[in-house]
Design a protein around this motif. Sequence first.
Motif, PDB file in Angstrom:
ATOM      1  N   PHE A  31      -2.086  -5.276  -6.388  1.00 56.28           N
ATOM      2  CA  PHE A  31      -1.821  -6.130  -5.820  1.00 56.28           C
ATOM      3  C   PHE A  31      -1.624  -5.818  -4.530  1.00 56.28           C
ATOM      4  N   TYR A  32      -0.472  -4.958  -3.941  1.00 57.49           N
ATOM      5  CA  TYR A  32       0.178  -3.865  -3.104  1.00 57.49           C
ATOM      6  C   TYR A  32      -1.040  -4.124  -1.900  1.00 57.49           C
ATOM      7  N   GLU A  34      -4.532  -5.287  -2.168  1.00 53.90           N
ATOM      8  CA  GLU A  34      -4.727  -6.470  -1.521  1.00 53.90           C
ATOM      9  C   GLU A  34      -3.955  -7.442  -0.389  1.00 53.90           C
ATOM     10  N   HIS A  35      -2.775  -6.941  -0.567  1.00 51.18           N
ATOM     11  CA  HIS A  35      -1.685  -8.418   0.395  1.00 51.18           C
ATOM     12  C   HIS A  35      -1.144  -7.490   1.721  1.00 51.18           C
ATOM     13  N   HIS A  36      -1.648  -6.743   1.387  1.00 48.65           N
ATOM     14  CA  HIS A  36      -1.441  -5.551   3.084  1.00 48.65           C
ATOM     15  C   HIS A  36      -1.980  -4.874   3.922  1.00 48.65           C
ATOM     16  N   SER A  39      -1.805   0.653   3.451  1.00 48.22           N
ATOM     17  CA  SER A  39      -1.179   1.472   2.020  1.00 48.22           C
ATOM     18  C   SER A  39      -0.694   2.939   2.215  1.00 48.22           C
ATOM     19  N   TYR A  47       7.014  -0.306  -2.984  1.00 53.61           N
ATOM     20  CA  TYR A  47       6.417  -1.668  -3.582  1.00 53.61           C
ATOM     21  C   TYR A  47       6.136  -2.162  -5.361  1.00 53.61           C
ATOM     22  N   SER A  67       2.005 -15.766  -9.275  1.00 56.58           N
ATOM     23  CA  SER A  67       0.841 -15.344  -7.613  1.00 56.58           C
ATOM     24  C   SER A  67       0.752 -14.310  -8.603  1.00 56.58           C
ATOM     25  N   TYR A  68       1.657 -13.409  -8.665  1.00 58.18           N
ATOM     26  CA  TYR A  68       1.431 -12.012  -9.651  1.00 58.18           C
ATOM     27  C   TYR A  68       0.243 -12.575 -10.942  1.00 58.18           C
ATOM     28  N   PHE A  71      -3.115 -13.471  -9.277  1.00 58.37           N
ATOM     29  CA  PHE A  71      -4.007 -12.330  -8.471  1.00 58.37           C
ATOM     30  C   PHE A  71      -4.375 -11.166 -10.183  1.00 58.37           C
TER      31      PHE A  71
END
Length: 114
Positions: A31-32, A34-36, A39, A47, A67-68, A71
Amino acid sequence: MSKNEVFEKQAEIKRWLKKIGLSQSQFAELFYDEHHATSLKEEVDTYKEKFKKHLNRPSTKIELLESYLNFLFTTEKFREGGFFKPQSTSDDILNQEIMKLMKKVSKELTEKIS
């Protein structure tokens, strides 16, 4: 949203993670990433801990939990498992008691076939 609804959504995420064979840490990392844009290991590790808290705190926003879930339904592990994103439609045709009963039956069936 009530605390009960938050709890149910948290439990749903945990069930799906178990079904598809992803740990909370693995999911949080996906998830991290994908959204940031970056890394960095320290940020990802931070996170992961934050995500685990989101799955246990009654104050977690339902929108974040949703949202989790959304995803999760797009992950490769989910697709590899042959699962389909659950869909529910709700309108005013059925009263609330019947909707609760149908949800309970659906949940029990899902647990039996999983």
